[in-house]
Structures are given as structure tokens and as C-alpha cells.
Design an enzyme around this catalytic site. Structure first.
Site, PDB file in Angstrom:
ATOM      1  N   LYS A   1      59.610 -40.605  26.295  1.00  0.00           N
ATOM      2  CA  LYS A   1      60.128 -39.358  26.028  1.00  0.00           C
ATOM      3  C   LYS A   1      60.167 -38.474  27.485  1.00  0.00           C
ATOM      4  O   LYS A   1      61.103 -37.749  27.802  1.00  0.00           O
ATOM      5  CB  LYS A   1      59.056 -38.480  25.331  1.00  0.00           C
ATOM      6  CG  LYS A   1      59.445 -36.671  24.977  1.00  0.00           C
ATOM      7  CD  LYS A   1      58.709 -36.351  24.041  1.00  0.00           C
ATOM      8  CE  LYS A   1      57.357 -35.800  24.356  1.00  0.00           C
ATOM      9  NZ  LYS A   1      57.122 -34.855  25.334  1.00  0.00           N
TER      10      LYS A   1
ATOM     11  N   HIS B   1      49.400 -40.667  11.559  1.00  0.00           N
ATOM     12  CA  HIS B   1      51.145 -40.574  11.989  1.00  0.00           C
ATOM     13  C   HIS B   1      51.594 -39.460  11.544  1.00  0.00           C
ATOM     14  O   HIS B   1      51.700 -39.339  10.186  1.00  0.00           O
ATOM     15  CB  HIS B   1      51.926 -41.977  11.466  1.00  0.00           C
ATOM     16  CG  HIS B   1      53.015 -42.191  12.096  1.00  0.00           C
ATOM     17  ND1 HIS B   1      54.181 -40.865  12.258  1.00  0.00           N
ATOM     18  CD2 HIS B   1      53.698 -43.205  12.322  1.00  0.00           C
ATOM     19  CE1 HIS B   1      55.297 -41.512  12.730  1.00  0.00           C
ATOM     20  NE2 HIS B   1      54.958 -42.735  12.768  1.00  0.00           N
TER      21      HIS B   1
END
EC number: 4.1.1.31
Length: 915
Positions: free
Chosen positions: A577, A144
Site C-alpha cells: 500500500k 481477517h
């Protein structure tokens, strides 16, 4: 009554807060403690009583902080966020145990509750058995780019959690209480004195080591316990399953060390080292368990009967110690230990920490180790010692069956554009004059099928290829070696990012053939090829692409070697997004519906892999509700989903919490599967309304993010994205390219940045405009329809619930401070009021549809959590803004930069699911 239930939580928070305060006073002095305490009291008063005088006093105090005082305040409140998380987790464990002790009815997410529900809906005990015999449930850990926790901090937190847990489970004498208090004080001091930030950028191998820590603390021990619980529960409902052992239906997967999409640091060497580290973790655990088991199974052959195969195993062990001559189980375990130690040496090239007492041949594979352990199990079971086989031996046998010698299956992942370039280069060299990149989709498919069908390789070891091609081929060759070394289960999957056509899948098939992982003669595939559909357009094309792929006889022949099962991955982050929260969720839902229909026509089993992030803006939210909200037929007993960022620590850092979260996945998948055939499709008017809402929300989101002049600059100046990009918190760059374009930015830092400034924009923007436009088009019955959708359609109600959570965690007053960082007054004036107006419209719409009078009215646990922690979070935001202002004004001070990064850590911890 609710107050009484929460009293232990409040006491734990007060205790940890007091110990932290004492630590601050002792380490930094009374003056610093007084400032921290004043800020705490003012912030609590403001949040609890909405006291405007307290707010003004808070602002004045925070604005007057010096640089060093700011750092102290940031550290104090950041550490408190971590301590509050520990207290909350412990309270969840406490309440779960209280329900079990009381004998309360099973709660949602509990396996017993799921079984009750499916029985109520008509399932039988045999249906349950068939589900578990064919299920596959796999949470997949991913590296991550915004994971902000250091392993050292996690270790400190686990120590504190263990101490709290011990206090909770036993009545202590005054002396024991005093010792516990002292131990807690030492643990909090250690936490305070442990560096929160990394001094060097994480390497991929660092990320691998972080991921392995969860196997060591949670998965290796807790997964076998959960399997035992499932088996015992099934046996209680079906006498025929009393001795039945389930296949390994629940597995932990990983992308760490295999995901090279946009990460040039994942190389063949890194992949090889990753697999070795995983093997070392698994084998080391087994060796320790065997050693302990040998000390426990001290049964003497004069006192017990043993099976012929156990005696043979004991006689062949090579253990000649006279002290164990009459202890057949110990001798057998000694031989198993020696063989496993030899396996460790064979696979890893070194001797384990506790060497075997004698030489023995290594195991060929984990199945051979499992077979020897089964011999011990059967002898115990058949000769009056069955209870001894249901303890440590049972857990070890299950661990070996689930984790093998490889620990966790690692997925390979790469972008389709890279594969395209690889194939083009290989073809151009092997067949001069061929311009693969110039071919249309039909011509590409034809040429790829031709190459896949022949044993002739395109690759030559005598050719110098480009750096990219050589690196990618090296990884594929390393994958083939890993299959020989650890077994195919170590690297079972190859994922294609940004897939949008059939050729994307066939390109990978060709590359696997070049590496010896596809045999065109049989034909057979050694890995699953998994397309990942990520953007809105890709999701809309997913059904069409898979329909065309499954219509190819050559590909179906390959699928026959994979049990006619095909996995498809759906991307939540990039679709959000690309098109915003509402449209992303709706297009994912529609894609699943279409894929279910396509796969049914081709008689192929569909397994969906959900690329969810921790935050709602990236598909996050409670896993239980998310799985149950899947369209009918989409689960089919098999599901994989990503676990990312701080969510991994929150879910699996504490072993008991980890087992509970794994049980939730099992329970939800069971319910979703066994009710799937009878799950009614949404009413047509629901589908139509959702499409209209999505269209309006998409336009509103795109208008702000992609069509507003200067929005890109507004985002970079009003959030901590620049500072996140500089943090040593991941091996992967924040952007796919060297640009500031929103299109190139990775979805994770995009969402994480909006969370840090408390806007959470990707988790709600566009919904208010969508509802307003929908009601204008349906003035008479629009709201009634939306309210009915909320009550009776789980997809829509889950969408609203997740948005409710995000909106409750947002704070426009704090966000306005970040907006003030935008240097262009006109740009700020053009964008921030627009965001505020949409926020207000979204809250109004949500409350009207759900019938709530305030946010989180239906989620008292989360409302309590926010009430407890946000007074300690707001000062972090305030100080972070001030430090950002100084840093961006040109202050060349490492302490200011460090303070910003510590605040990032504390805010992420306080929000818990922000990345």
C-alpha cells in the site's frame, strides 16, 4: 486428452448447477429461474464466443431487473461461485489420487518430489534427517477484516464436498446413486436456505470459534497423518530412521484473540477465553480419541505379553471393572482418560461431556500425557503388536506432541506507538520528571537497558494508570498466568507492529519484565520478541536496526535463553500500500538478503515470518513458488507465514486439500533450505535492472495513489470500500483511525475493494510504466535482459507469474461500471483512463517479457478455472454496481444493502484470493 481429464469437473459443475437451478425454481418460482437461466446462458455465450449480441442482451436483461429480482440473481450466482469452488477442490483431489494410483512421477509440491530434487542436488539421507530434526514450519491463522464466510456456510459446503468425494471413490449401485442424488439435493437446498450474511457484527470470540473449526475439521487429524508420511518417507531412504520419531517441526499458529494492533476488542478477558477455547478443543479431541482407542485395544493378557511399565500403568489406573480385569491396555487407557478428564476439569472448571468412570489426579502438562501414551506404544512395539501402535495410537501421540494442551500457539501483537506510550507513562510515574517521549533513540536505548537489567519493577498495583496502560498491562499479566496454566508454548511470541528502531524491541523487553516474563537475573526471556517491519522505509532500515540490536551484549544475553534464534517479521501488505506491488516485493527481497548477512555476522539464527495476505497485492500467490523464490540463506529450515481470509477456507476447509497444502509448505521449505548454500546470488546486472524497475514503478504508483488530487475520493466512490466497512465481517475496524485517508486505511480492505471492482490495482500498477521507462534507458539490450531475468531468476519469474494471475482476473469493462459511480465527471476522466493505460502497458510488458501470446498461457489450470467461473461472476458485478447506485442515491431499503453484501460474498468466493 486434457478434455478427458477435465470431464469429471465439468460433470460436477453441471450437476451442482442443475441442483441449484432446481432449488431456485422450487423455492422462488419458474419466473425467477427463467431470468437466472437466461442471464447464465447469455454470459456463458459472451465469454465463450465473445458474442457481442449476447453481451448486449445480458446488459439489457440485467438493467431491467427489479429490486427483488436483483436479490434473487445475486443469491443464485453467489451460491454458484461457492459450488464451483467445491467442484474444483474435489477435482484437485481426484487428479492427485489418479496420479498416485497410476504411479506417476512425483509432482512439484509433493514431498517425494522435493526429496528427489534435493538428492539430485547432492543432499544425503542424513542431511534430510538433520533438516527435520531442527526445522520449524508454521502457517499462522489471522483474523481477517474482510473474511466473508459464515461457519454455517462452510459446514454446508463441507457436507456437499463429502458427498461428491464419496461418489468419486466408489462404484455405486443404482439405489446408492439415487440416495446420493437425494442427499446432494438436500445439501444444496440447505445451502440455499442458510443465511449467507451475519446479522450481527463479529466479536473476537466469534472469530476464535471460526478459526477453531479448521482445527476440528482438518488440523487435529490431518497434521498427524502428514507427520506419519514424512517419517515413513525418511525411513524408506534411511534404515536407521525406521523407528525414529520427528520432533514437532510443523505447527499451526494463530493471531486470533492475541492480535490487538488496532483492535480495541482484544482484551485480557478475550485472550484468557481464547486460550480456554483452544484448550477445550484439544482436550476434547484427545478424550474422544482415547475413548475410541479403548474400544479398539481389547488385547487380553493371556494372549499377549506386556511390558513391566505397561502393567504398572494398568495397575495404577484406578479402573476396578471386572470386565477389564484381564485387558491391561484398556485399563491403562481408562486411567489415562480419567487423568485427562481431571485435567480438563482443572484447566476449564467443568466436567467433559463424557465423564470418567473414576477419579484420578490431573496431568501436570502435556508431556506427562505423552509419556503415558509412549508406555503403551513401547509395550505394543516390543511385544509383537507393533502394527497396532501405528494406527490411531500413533496419530494421537503425534497430536499430543504437536498441539499439547494449548492447541495452537497464540501470538501477541501490538503497535510500537502503544508500547512507547506505556513505557513513557510507567517511567513518568516511577521516576517523576522523566520525559521518555522527549528522548532521542540513543538515550531511550540507554534508559531501557538500565531498566531491563534491574529486578526493580516500574509498575505498582497501588497506582491508577490510564485506560490504555491498564488494559495493556492486564494482557501481559494474563499472558504470564497462561504460561503457568498451559505452558510457555501457548503464548510464545510477541510481535511489534510498525517497528523502526532498537528501542521498539527493548520497550517490549521492559514490558515483559514488568509482567514476570523476563528474568533479569539469569537473564532469560519467556517469549520471543519479534519486530515487524512494514513500510518501505522500515524495510530499508531493517538490516541496520537488527545489526544494532544484535550488537548489544545485554540483548544477546537474552537471546542466549532463546537458543540464539531471533525472528523477524516482514510486512507485505502495508509495504505494498505504501510503495506498490513491484517496489514492495523488491524491498522485501533486499531486506531478506541484508538480514541474512547481518545475522551471519552475529552468529544468530534468523527465522523469517512472512506477513503475506491472500491476494497478490498483499504478498499472496502460490506458497510453493514464494518460498522457493526466497534469497539464498533466507529460509534456513525455519519459516512462518500468515494465512488470511478466504484463503484459510480455500486451503484448509477441506481436510484432504488441507493436508496437501501443509505438505506443500514442508516440501518447499525442505528444497529452499537444502539448496540454500549452493543457490547462486542473482547476477549484478539483474539486481541493477530490478532496482531501476522498482524506482520507476514506485514513482508511478505514488504519483497515482498519493499525489493525484482527488484520488482518495475516487477510490471511496468507485469501489465498495464504504459498504465493506459497514459489513459484519470482522471485529477490527477497516481503518486505523476515523478518517478516509489511504494512509490510515488497513491494507486488507484496500486490496479487497480493488478486487471487488475487478481492477486488482495493488497487484500490478506501476509495472507497465517501469518497463517502458527501463526500455527507454536501455533500448538495445533492455528487453533481452528482462527476458533472461524471467527465465533464470526465480524471484523475478514468480513476481511475473503472480502478476499474470492478477491481470487475468481483472476486467476493465466491468471496472468501468464501478468508475461510473464516481460523481465528479472530471475526476473520473482524470483517473480511470490513466489506470486503463497503465493496465494495457503492464499486460503488453508482461507478455513481451514472458513470451506468452496471452495471459496465463503457462498456467492452464488457472485459465480453465477462470473460464469456468467468470461467466457466473460478471453478472454479480453488474448487479452489485446497480445496487450500489440505488443505495448511494438514498434508497432506504435493507434488501438493497443486503444484496450488495451478498454480491461481495459471491465475488470474493469467485475470485478465491482477493483479500
Amino acid at each position: 486428452m486434457e478434455h478427458d481429464k477435465d470431464l469429471p469437473l465439468k460433470e460436477d459443475i453441471r450437476l451442482l448447477g442443475r441442483l441449484l437451478g432446481d432449488t431456485v425454481r422450487d423455492q422462488r418460482g419458474a419466473a425467477v429461474f427463467d431470468i437466472v437461466e437466461r442471464i447464465r446462458q447469455l454470459s456463458v455465450r459472451f465469454h465463450r464466443d465473445e458474442d457481442e449480441a449476447a453481451r448486449k442482451g445480458l446488459d439489457t436483461t440485467l438493467d431491467a431487473l427489479s429490486r427483488d429480482q436483483s436479490i434473487d440473481v445475486v443469491r443464485a450466482f453467489s451460491y454458484f461461485s461457492h459450488l464451483a469452488n467445491i467442484a474444483e477442490d474435489q477435482h484437485h483431489i481426484r487428479r492427485t489420487r489418479a496420479h498416485l494410483i497410476k504411479g506417476s512421477a512425483p509432482r512439484e509440491g509433493n514431498l517425494a518430489h522435493a526429496i528427489e530434487r534435493v538428492f539430485d542436488e547432492g543432499a544425503s539421507a542424513s542431511d534430510l534427517g538433520r533438516f527435520f530434526d531442527t526445522a520449524l514450519i508454521s502457517p499462522v491463522l489471522t483474523a481477517h477484516p474482510t473474511e466473508v464466510q459464515r461457519k454455517s456456510i462452510l459446514n454446508c459446503q463441507n457436507a456437499i464436498a463429502r458427498l461428491l468425494d464419496a461418489r468419486d471413490r466408489m462404484a455405486m449401485t443404482p439405489e446408492e446413486t439415487e440416495a446420493s442424488d437425494a442427499a446432494l439435493r438436500r445439501a444444496v437446498l440447505t445451502l440455499w436456505q442458510t443465511r449467507m450474511l451475519r446479522t450481527a457484527k463479529l466479536s473476537v470470540i466469534d472469530e476464535v470459534a471460526n478459526g477453531l473449526s479448521y482445527s476440528q475439521t482438518t488440523f487435529l487429524r490431518e497434521l498427524p497423518h502428514l507427520y506419519a508420511k514424512v517419517e515413513d518417507t525418511l525411513a524408506a531412504h534411511d534404515d536407521s530412521r525406521t523407528t525414529h520419531e520427528l520432533p514437532a517441526f510443523l505447527r499451526i499458529g494463530s493471531w486470533i484473540g492475541g492480535d490487538r494492533d488496532g483492535n480495541p476488542f482484544v482484551t485480557a478477558e478475550v485472550l484468557t477465553q481464547t486460550l480456554a477455547m483452544q484448550a477445550e478443543t484439544a482436550l476434547g479431541f484427545y478424550l474422544e480419541e482415547l475413548h475410541t482407542l479403548g474400544s479398539q485395544l481389547s488385547l487380553a493378557d493371556r494372549l499377549v505379553t506386556t511390558s513391566d511399565e505397561l502393567r504398572a500403568l494398568s495397575d495404577a489406573s484406578g479402573d476396578t471393572s471386572p470386565h477389564r480385569a484381564d485387558e491391561p491396555y484398556r485399563r491403562a487407557l481408562s486411567g489415562i482418560y480419567a487423568r485427562l478428564a481431571a485435567t480438563y476439569r482443572s484447566l476449564l472448571g467443568r466436567t467433559p461431556a463424557r465423564a470418567a468412570g473414576h477419579e484420578a489426579p490431573p496431568y501436570a502438562d502435556a508431556a506427562a500425557l505423552e509419556a503415558d501414551l509412549d508406555i503403551i506404544h513401547r509395550s505394543l512395539h516390543n511385544n509383537g503388536s507393533a502394527p497396532l501402535g501405528r494406527g490411531r495410537l500413533r496419530q494421537l501421540r503425534r497430536a499430543v506432541k504437536v498441539f499439547g494442551f494449548h492447541l495452537a500457539p497464540v501470538d501477541l501483537r501490538q503497535n510500537s506507538d502503544v508500547h512507547e506510550r506505556l513505557v513513557a507513562e510507567l517511567l513518568s510515574i516511577a521516576d517523576p520528571g522523566v520525559d521518555y517521549l522527549a528522548l532521542d533513540e540513543d538515550a531511550r536505548i540507554a534508559r531501557l537497558l538500565e531498566e531491563i537489567g534491574t529486578v526493580r519493577p516500574l509498575y505498582s498495583p497501588h497506582v491508577d494508570y490510564s485506560e490504555e496502560t491498564a488494559s495493556e498491562l492486564a494482557i501481559l499479566f494474563a499472558a504470564r498466568r497462561a504460561h503457568h496454566q498451559y505452558g510457555a508454548a501457548a503464548l510464545p511470541n510477541y510481535i511489534i507492529s510498525k517497528a523502526d528502531g532498537v528501542s521498539d524491541v527493548l520497550e517490549v523487553a521492559l514490558l515483559l519484565k514488568e509482567a514476570g516474563l523476563l528474568d533479569p537475573r539469569r537473564p532469560a526471556l519467556a517469549m520471543n520478541i519479534i519486530p515487524l517491519f512494514e513500510t518501505i522505509g522500515d524495510l530499508q532500515a531493517a538490516g541496520r536496526v537488527m545489526d544494532r540490536l544484535l550488537a548489544l551484549p545485554a540483548y544477546m544475553a537474552l537471546l542466549a535463553s532463546r537458543d540464539r534464534a531471533q525472528e523477524v517479521m516482514l510486512g507485505y501488505s502495508d509495504s505494498n500500500k505504501d510503495g506498490g506491488f513491484l517496489t514492495s516485493g523488491w524491498e522485501l527481497y533486499k531486506a531478506e538478503v541484508e538480514l541474512v548477512q547481518v545475522f551471519a555476522r552475529h552468529d544468530v539464527r534468523l527465522r523469517l515470518f512472512h506477513g503475506r495476505g491472500g491476494s497478490v497485492g498483499r504478498g499472496g500467490g502460490p506458497s510453493y513458488e514464494a518460498i522457493l523464490a526466497q534469497p539464498g540463506g533466507a529460509v534456513q529450515g525455519q519459516i512462518r507465514l500468515t494465512e488470511q481470509g478466504e484463503v484459510i477456507g480455500a486451503k484448509y476447509g477441506n481436510p484432504e486439500v488441507g493436508r496437501r497444502n501443509l505438505e506443500v509448505l514442508v516440501a518447499a521449505t525442505l528444497q529452499a533450505t537444502l539448496r540454500a548454500d549452493d543457490a547462486p546470488a542473482p547476477r549484478p546486472e539483474f539486481m541493477d535492472a530490478m532496482q531501476q524497475l522498482s524506482d520507476h514503478a514506485f514513482r508511478a504508483y505514488r504519483a497515482l495513489v498519493y499525489e493525484t488530487p482527488g484520488f482518495e475520493r475516487y477510490f471511496w466512490e468507485s469501489t465498495v470500500i464504504t459498504e465493506i466497512a459497514d459489513l459484519n465481517i470482522g471485529s477490527r475496524p477497516a481503518s486505523r483511525k476515523k478518517s478516509t485517508a489511504i494512509e490510515d486505511l488497513r491494507a486488507i480492505p484496500w486490496v479487497f475493494s480493488w478486487a471487488q471492482c475487478r481492477l486488482m490495482l495493488p497487484g500490478w500498477y506501476g509495472f507497465g510504466s517501469a518497463v517502458k521507462a527501463f526500455l527507454a534507458e536501455h533500448p538495445d539490450d533492455g528487453m533481452t535482459l528482462l527476458q533472461e531475468m524471467s527465465r533464470s531468476w526465480s524471484f523475478f519469474s514468480t513476481t511475473l507469474s503472480n502478476m499474470d494471475m492478477v491481470l487475468a482476473k481483472s476486467d476493465l469493462a466491468i471496472a468501468s461500471r464501478y468508475a461510473a459511480l464516481v460523481r465528479d465527471d472530471a475526476l473520473r476522466a482524470a483517473i480511470f483512463p490513466r489506470i486503463c493505460a497503465e493496465h494495457a502497458a503492464t499486460v503488453e510488458a508482461l507478455l513481451a517479457i514472458t513470451g506468452q501470446d496471452e495471459l496465463l498461457a503457462g498456467n492452464p489450470l488457472l485459465r480453465r478455472s477462470i473460464r469456468n467461473r467468470f461467466p457466473y461472476l460478471d453478472p454479480l458485478n453488474h448487479v452489485q454496481v446497480e445496487l450500489l447506485r440505488r443505495h448511494r442515491a438514498g434508497a432506504e431499503d435493507e434488501r438493497i444493502r443486503r444484496g450488495i453484501h451478498i454480491a461481495i460474498n459471491g465475488i470474493a468466493a469467485g475470485l478465491r484470493n482477493s483479500g
